[in-house]
Design a protein around this motif. Sequence first.
Motif: not given
Length: 314
Positions: A42-59, A66-74
């Motif tokens: 999930n941290i990897l997913m967070i970094l990918v979304i944060k570093c790639d400006t093309r992924l800075h969309t609502p989806m 959701l990745s942040c919530l998964d880390i917090c939940y577990t």
Amino acid sequence: MERLNYTSVTEFIFLSFTRSTRFPVLLSIIFLLTYLLIVFGNILMILVIKCDTRLHTPMYFFLFTLSCLDICYTTTIVPQTLCNLWRSRPSILFANCATQMCCTIVFGAMQILIITAMAYDRYVAISNPLRYKTVMSWTACTMLLVIALVTSISIAVIVVYSVFKLPFCRTAEIGHFYCDVGQVLLLTCTNVKGHRAAEVTTYLLGLGLFTFPFLCLIISYMYIINAIMKIRTTEGRRKAFSTCSSHITVVMVEYGCLGFIYFRPSAEDSLDKDRVFDKDRIFVVAFTFGTPILNPLVYSVRNKAVKRGFRKLF
């Protein structure tokens, strides 16, 4: 004196661990490796979304959340579980149990609501692409996130207050590996004022949290399917459907597991306290550890934009 005895509970004992002392090393290794995999993925997913400006969309904003919530939940469950595996008296303090229950409800409820918001995002993107940036503006995304947070906290506070304000008449032994609402409620006095109200409140809030987002998901996908069928070319329909396939997979697994765990017939509601690895407990463990791994795995395997982001990150 009876009233004092009822309310003098200071800790809860986890029976799941008192009968598993033969496997502390094996269980610790499995739980720790799984937890590290969840956090890393999930941290990897967070970094990918944060570093790639093309992924800075609502989806991907919702996927980031959701990745942040998964880390917090577990993290709310696993560290306590690992500690209890090595303790001769696996327990949790009364206040800590209430806190753990509150956190699991907040993070779990937010996951459901964020998944629902993602369905609405896909509906707007497919049915009305020209107005997508206007409808799903950053203000709208932030408002949806705030609504999900406030709703989740409200549900958690009501449920935890309803359960823990009651006196406890039975032995404070939980047949589980964390403070589950249903298991803790079984320990409260059934003949006191407010017990029935707590049961009804907890059930109705849980049912509402399950059914209302699920109906929103169904309605959203009915509109999505209708919009896809109006696309004239096969290639266009395939591309439109591919943008939803990852989300559909996550929804099916999430709601399938939740439905099995919390909405079974009453005869099967309680876990078998005399068996460490009864089928229901194994299913709960699989849900607790499996779904947080599923989200980054599904989106990294099935989503071309995320794959491109991984290549850019490395």
